[in-house]
Enzyme design. Structure first.
Site, short mmCIF file in Angstrom:
data_model
loop_
_atom_site.label_atom_id
_atom_site.label_comp_id
_atom_site.label_asym_id
_atom_site.label_seq_id
_atom_site.Cartn_x
_atom_site.Cartn_y
_atom_site.Cartn_z
N ALA A 1 0.77 -1.26 0.00
CA ALA A 1 0.00 0.00 0.00
C ALA A 1 0.80 1.30 0.00
CB ALA A 1 -0.95 0.01 1.19
N ALA A 2 2.08 1.28 0.42
CA ALA A 2 2.80 2.56 0.53
C ALA A 2 3.15 3.12 -0.84
CB ALA A 2 4.09 2.35 1.33
N PRO A 3 3.11 4.45 -1.02
CA PRO A 3 2.86 5.47 0.00
C PRO A 3 1.38 5.75 0.29
CG PRO A 3 3.45 6.51 -2.08
CD PRO A 3 3.57 5.02 -2.30
N GLY B 1 -1.39 5.92 -2.37
CA GLY B 1 -2.24 6.45 -3.44
C GLY B 1 -3.54 5.65 -3.59
N LYS B 2 -3.40 4.33 -3.74
CA LYS B 2 -4.60 3.51 -3.96
C LYS B 2 -5.42 3.43 -2.67
CE LYS B 2 -2.67 1.85 -7.93
NZ LYS B 2 -1.37 2.48 -7.70
N ARG C 1 8.67 2.67 4.64
CA ARG C 1 7.56 3.02 3.74
C ARG C 1 6.22 2.94 4.48
NH1 ARG C 1 8.35 3.48 -1.63
NH2 ARG C 1 6.34 2.56 -2.16
N ASP D 1 -1.20 -4.13 -5.61
CA ASP D 1 -0.52 -3.20 -6.51
C ASP D 1 0.97 -3.57 -6.38
OD1 ASP D 1 -0.25 -1.00 -8.22
OD2 ASP D 1 0.09 0.38 -6.56
N CYS E 1 2.95 -1.15 -12.50
CA CYS E 1 3.28 -0.02 -13.36
C CYS E 1 4.40 -0.45 -14.33
CB CYS E 1 3.66 1.21 -12.54
SG CYS E 1 5.07 0.96 -11.47
N1 SAM Z 1 -0.11 0.93 -3.86
C1 SAM Z 1 0.88 1.98 -3.66
C2 SAM Z 1 0.25 3.31 -4.00
O1 SAM Z 1 -0.71 3.36 -4.76
O2 SAM Z 1 0.72 4.34 -3.46
C3 SAM Z 1 2.14 1.72 -4.43
C4 SAM Z 1 2.71 0.37 -4.15
S1 SAM Z 1 4.24 0.01 -4.90
C5 SAM Z 1 3.81 -0.25 -6.55
C6 SAM Z 1 4.57 -1.59 -4.32
C7 SAM Z 1 4.83 -1.71 -2.83
O3 SAM Z 1 5.10 -3.07 -2.52
C8 SAM Z 1 6.02 -0.90 -2.34
O4 SAM Z 1 5.62 -0.03 -1.32
C9 SAM Z 1 6.98 -1.96 -1.80
O5 SAM Z 1 7.67 -1.54 -0.65
C10 SAM Z 1 6.06 -3.13 -1.49
N2 SAM Z 1 6.78 -4.43 -1.52
C11 SAM Z 1 8.05 -4.68 -1.85
N3 SAM Z 1 8.34 -5.98 -1.70
C12 SAM Z 1 7.23 -6.58 -1.24
C13 SAM Z 1 6.90 -7.91 -0.87
N4 SAM Z 1 7.79 -8.89 -0.96
N5 SAM Z 1 5.66 -8.14 -0.41
C14 SAM Z 1 4.75 -7.16 -0.32
N6 SAM Z 1 5.00 -5.89 -0.67
C15 SAM Z 1 6.22 -5.59 -1.13
#
Ligand code: SAM
Length: 455
Positions: free
Chosen positions: A114-116, A118-119, A142, A181, A234
């Site tokens: 979920a970070a940061p 947006g969704k 994050r 996401d 993305c």
């Molecule tokens: N949904 C967010 C938004 O709309 O602001 C953006 C999410 S970003 C595309 C993907 C996120 O997945 C990152 O914050 C990252 O830290 C996290 N991530 C990285 N490795 C992961 C893992 N193994 N399991 C779950 N989440 C992970």
């Protein structure tokens, strides 16, 4: 822009054929800037100061507009007050998708990556009354940003957790919606974030696709039968997009959900399943992929009395705090080391169960802290949509004063008999000052303060 990796260029030429040239040209143009208003705080995008000048609606998200150029958001008090969120436009397609899929009745949604935020901020505003959104981020730093953004968004229907996706297995069938996401190779961000070009490699594409499968496999059990998975990335890489949803469908527990999409430029994905692709030469925004699947198997949730759940005693709301809350009867109060955490009564039991298997960082609204008979109002209450601030306790700041407050500087006192003053800008709460009569104590959180030099 940095030179694109040759293997990426070759693949895109195959994927897009005659359109590849227009795609590469679009990558040389500036990324559009877009904001999405907070429907719980701001009535209209065009009433926000930041939109002075020309704006253009984002077709698939009625709460959002494109701006002309990129303002310095840090210098807009309303940005800090959570009146809007700066978000890349393609990913706001989630609004259009949720509008089609959400029922009118309460749901539980998990935003797993979920970070940061947006969704999560988008979804939190769309959920039917009585719903709960669990926003999870596995990476600690994050998760802190996610928590800040959700506090500023100011809803009471959100919980922030910091757990590995596998932790949610313990909540079998508990969620009606699962948003993944996924972390990805980020090809769709090449224009906005040149670092993603440097990080690109064919071996990383493979790692990303394997990680996406792992994340989905680890969290799949927590989606109820009949529940909806919304999967997005993305990137343009089919192995992280179409192939992932086809892999899920082939597993025999998911089916594609056909979605209606009336917007020219949004491309159907290269799959028998319904999915969408966003390309910068076709729509104003960055690269994005989204699909929705329905789970066709699994177990329904049975709420269990979990021995590990902290059976936190519910306390009554202190009278002094009650006066600040619009519908106090709707909230359960969890005291936690002197902090009074308000969560919707209807969600209290589930949040307790959640805290037994995941690391809950934040839930509802941390409204105040008690120390003996003394009550200290906390910053989230100032930003909360359920706040009912007394009229004589509002400090309606002008822009220089609001910015000084957000820098955690002293601001001039105003005549008021209230103990606590809600510093607000254009009707949007920013934080608290303690009124000492001849001066004010600024209680804005140090870690959120504006560090930038203001001319
Ligand atoms: N949904 C967010 C938004 O709309 O602001 C953006 C999410 S970003 C595309 C993907 C996120 O997945 C990152 O914050 C990252 O830290 C996290 N991530 C990285 N490795 C992961 C893992 N193994 N399991 C779950 N989440 C992970």
């Amino acid at each position: 822009m940095n030179t694109l990796p040759p293997a990426f260029v070759e693949r895109i030429k195959k994927q897009l054929g005659a359109e590849a040239k227009a795609f590469f040209q679009a990558l040389e143009t500036p990324a559009p800037v877009s904001i999405r208003r907070n429907p719980g705080k701001a009535t209209d995008c065009n009433e926000l100061e930041i939109t002075e000048g020309k704006t253009t609606p984002v077709p698939w998200c009625p709460d959002a507009v494109y701006l002309e150029g990129r303002p310095v958001f840090t210098l807009d008090p309303l940005f800090h007050g959570g009146a809007y969120y700066v978000q890349e436009a393609s990913s706001m397609f989630l609004h259009h998708v949720l509008k089609q899929l959400l029922p009118p009745t309460p749901v539980r949604m998990l935003d797993l990556c979920a970070a940061p935020g947006g969704k999560s901020t988008l979804a939190a505003s769309l959920l039917p009354p009585g719903s709960l959104l669990v926003s999870n981020e596995v990476i600690r730093s994050r998760a802190a940003i996610l928590k800040e953004n959700l506090i500023k968004w100011g809803q009471d229907n959100t919980v922030v957790t910091q757990s590995d996706p596998a932790a949610f297995r313990a909540l079998e069938g508990a969620f009606d919606f699962l948003l993944v996401d996924a972390p990805c190779s980020g090809e769709g961000m090449f224009r906005k974030d040149p670092a993603s070009i440097r990080e690109w490699s064919e071996s990383n594409l493979r790692l990303c696709s394997e990680r996406q499968q792992r994340i989905l496999a680890d969290s799949w059990a927590c989606l109820r039968p009949g529940g909806v998975l919304i999967y997005s990335t993305c990137t343009y890489n089919p192995a992280e997009n179409e192939r992932i949803i086809e892999w899920l469908i082939a597993g025999g527990e998911a089916e594609s959900i056909p979605l209606f999409c009336p917007f020219p430029g949004i491309m159907p994905a290269d799959s028998a399943a319904c999915a969408f692709r966003f390309y910068p030469h076709k729509t104003a925004g960055e690269g994005f992929f989204l699909a929705a699947l329905r789970k066709t198997a699994g177990k329904d949730y049975t709420p269990r009395k979990n021995k590990k759940a902290k059976n936190a005693p519910h306390t009554a709301l202190p009278k002094e705090l009650r006066a600040y809350i619009r519908q106090p009867e709707q909230y359960a109060v969890f005291p936690d080391n002197g902090i009074l955490r308000l969560v919707p009564e209807s969600q209290a039991a589930f949040i307790e169960t959640l805290s037994a298997s995941t690391n809950v960082l934040y839930a509802g609204c941390e409204a105040a802290e008690t120390n003996g008979r003394k009550l200290r109002l906390l910053p989230p209450l100032a930003l909360w949509q359920g706040l009912d601030a007394p009229h004589d306790g509002i400090y309606d700041a002008d822009r220089p004063t609001a910015l000084a407050f957000l820098k955690k500087e002293d601001i001039p006192p105003i005549p008021s008999s209230a103990d606590w003053l809600l510093v607000s800008y254009h009707g949007i709460g920013l934080g608290w000052c303690k009124n000492l009569g001849n001066r004010l104590n600024n209680y804005y959180p140090k870690e959120w303060r504006i560090r930038m030099q203001i001319e």
